[in-house]
Write a protein that holds these residues in place. Structure first.
Motif, mmCIF file in Angstrom:
data_model
loop_
_atom_site.group_PDB
_atom_site.id
_atom_site.type_symbol
_atom_site.label_atom_id
_atom_site.label_comp_id
_atom_site.label_asym_id
_atom_site.label_seq_id
_atom_site.Cartn_x
_atom_site.Cartn_y
_atom_site.Cartn_z
ATOM 1 N N ALA A 221 0.827 -1.214 0.000
ATOM 2 C CA ALA A 221 0.000 0.000 0.000
ATOM 3 C C ALA A 221 0.863 1.267 0.000
ATOM 4 O O ALA A 221 1.985 1.271 0.502
ATOM 5 C CB ALA A 221 -0.923 -0.003 1.202
ATOM 6 N N ARG A 222 0.310 2.301 -0.572
ATOM 7 C CA ARG A 222 0.960 3.614 -0.540
ATOM 8 C C ARG A 222 -0.103 4.681 -0.386
ATOM 9 O O ARG A 222 -1.278 4.457 -0.660
ATOM 10 C CB ARG A 222 1.768 3.851 -1.814
ATOM 11 N N LYS A 223 0.310 5.841 0.070
ATOM 12 C CA LYS A 223 -0.634 6.945 0.280
ATOM 13 C C LYS A 223 -0.591 7.891 -0.921
ATOM 14 O O LYS A 223 0.481 8.243 -1.419
ATOM 15 C CB LYS A 223 -0.317 7.700 1.565
ATOM 16 N N VAL A 224 -1.789 8.270 -1.376
ATOM 17 C CA VAL A 224 -1.922 9.190 -2.504
ATOM 18 C C VAL A 224 -2.821 10.341 -2.065
ATOM 19 O O VAL A 224 -3.960 10.121 -1.644
ATOM 20 C CB VAL A 224 -2.546 8.494 -3.730
ATOM 21 N N THR A 225 -2.304 11.556 -2.161
ATOM 22 C CA THR A 225 -3.075 12.730 -1.755
ATOM 23 C C THR A 225 -3.628 13.434 -2.988
ATOM 24 O O THR A 225 -2.896 13.692 -3.945
ATOM 25 C CB THR A 225 -2.201 13.708 -0.943
ATOM 26 N N VAL A 226 -4.925 13.732 -2.954
ATOM 27 C CA VAL A 226 -5.609 14.361 -4.075
ATOM 28 C C VAL A 226 -6.380 15.573 -3.569
ATOM 29 O O VAL A 226 -7.042 15.507 -2.529
ATOM 30 C CB VAL A 226 -6.592 13.383 -4.754
ATOM 31 N N THR A 227 -6.298 16.668 -4.293
ATOM 32 C CA THR A 227 -7.051 17.871 -3.935
ATOM 33 C C THR A 227 -8.441 17.798 -4.557
ATOM 34 O O THR A 227 -8.576 17.593 -5.766
ATOM 35 C CB THR A 227 -6.333 19.139 -4.421
ATOM 36 N N THR A 228 -9.461 17.965 -3.744
ATOM 37 C CA THR A 228 -10.835 17.849 -4.230
ATOM 38 C C THR A 228 -11.235 19.060 -5.074
ATOM 39 O O THR A 228 -10.626 20.119 -4.984
ATOM 40 C CB THR A 228 -11.823 17.717 -3.061
ATOM 41 N N THR A 229 -12.262 18.866 -5.871
ATOM 42 C CA THR A 229 -12.840 19.953 -6.659
ATOM 43 C C THR A 229 -14.340 19.983 -6.433
ATOM 44 O O THR A 229 -14.898 19.060 -5.813
ATOM 45 C CB THR A 229 -12.514 19.776 -8.154
#
Length: 370
Positions: A221-229
């Motif tokens: 597993a890895r962490k992925v950060t995404v900015t919401t819209t």
């Protein structure tokens, strides 16, 4: 020129003019016709439709049994998105028995491109295969584990190129997720513009583990950060759909190219059960059918039922497993010599197959036109 001759000539010229106009005037319709049928128990284009493999090192190797007869899935052929039907073509189709003229929007909704329709059909076909495997293995009492996966990523959305179809989502902002709906709920707790962190097992690692019959490992597993819209209505989104993925105790490979939609689910499921049990489900009979299937084994209705029954009978089917929701429509125009069997679940289908192979066809629950 005699009046009778003049009248006949004028009528002939008028008819020719009408036929010419009919051949040129385009109308907003498409056509559905019987498509190919494929025996899920057999080979198609050189490969077994259902290929069940044991995993390396697994002691409880699946026993795959010989089968006979047919369990045919059926399809509908539709005119392409570029096809433009003429008035004459529509009139001919309406008079025909083995085709169905339908509004163009039914086949290609205005809000979707032909490519989007094809992509959606492909996704539905893949999902139907997954549910067919789950329903069959659950019916046989074999273990199936589930996990949340990325179903699709919208091009240009915040998640594009950060998350990928097939990635397994184990947590959102550190909160474990077990159902697809949980992901959406956790994302929408954010405001548009805020960052959300997904813990995912990449699709490649997840697929490799599943081929070995193992659950996707948290070690990958890895962490992925995404900015919401902001979506319509103001809620926060990242531009993904989610679905339920599964890990099976052994590999079940379904190979069938150029087929779309979810309607083969029931027949795939029955084919898997037939290959994994010593009982020859059909008893050598030619059975065809259609219907979606969910993980619990419930059968859903489909489109183009009249075309599918025609296709099945043309290939020699004697019995047709028909979703309960399609029964009345199918029975109104039933091909001669084809018995339509009402089917609401995998249990119904297996019970009907038992009656067919025992010759107790008078006990079958048949479809009736209301």
């Amino acid at each position: 020129m005699p009046r009778r001759t003049a009248t006949l000539l004028a009528s002939t010229l008028l008819l020719i003019a009408m036929l010419c106009a009919g051949a040129l005037i385009e109308v907003p319709y498409g056509e559905m016709s019987p498509g190919p049928t494929v025996n899920t128990l057999s080979v198609h284009d050189g490969d077994p439709v259902l290929n069940i493999k044991d995993r390396p090192g697994h002691k409880g190797k699946p026993k795959v049994y010989d089968t006979s007869g047919h369990l045919n899935m059926t399809t509908v052929r539709v005119t392409g998105s570029e096809y433009r039907m003429t008035l004459l073509g529509a009139f001919t189709g309406w008079l025909g028995h083995d085709s169905l003229v339908v509004p163009y929007r039914t086949l290609y909704p205005e809000q979707k491109s032909a490519e989007e329709v094809d992509e959606e059909n492909a996704e539905e076909f893949t999902a139907s295969q997954e549910s067919a495997k789950v329903a069959a293995l659950k019916k046989l009492g074999l273990p199936v584990s589930s996990h949340v996966v990325v179903g699709s990523v919208q091009k240009g959305a915040p998640a594009h190129k950060r998350l990928h179809a097939g990635d397994v989502i184990t947590a959102v902002d550190g909160n474990p997720v077990g159902e697809p709906e949980s992901v959406s709920k956790l994302v929408t707790q954010h405001k548009p513009g805020e960052r959300v962190t997904f813990t995912v097992v990449p699709a490649a690692e997840a697929k490799a583990a599943q081929k070995k019959g193992k659950k996707p490992s948290s070690r990958d597993a890895r962490k992925v950060t995404v900015t919401t819209t902001k979506a319509k209505g103001g809620r926060a989104i990242v531009g993904i759909t989610t679905a339920l993925g599964h890990t099976f105790p052994f590999e079940i490979d379904i190979k069938l190219a150029d087929i779309g939609g979810p309607s083969a689910g029931l027949m795939f499921s029955l084919g898997i059960v037939d290959k994994l049990t010593p009982t020859d489900l059909t008893g050598g009979k030619f059975v065809a059918g259609t219907g979606t299937i969910d993980d619990a084994g419930q059968v859903g209705e489909i489109g183009g039922i009249q075309m599918k029954t025609v296709a099945a009978r043309q290939q020699g089917a004697e019995f047709f497993l028909t979703p309960a929701g399609n029964c009345a429509t199918a029975a109104k125009d039933k091909p001669e010599g084809l018995t339509l069997v009402k089917t609401s679940s995998i249990d119904d289908a297996l019970d009907s197959l038992k009656k067919i192979r025992k010759g107790e066809t008078d006990r079958l629950t048949q479809c009736k036109a209301h």
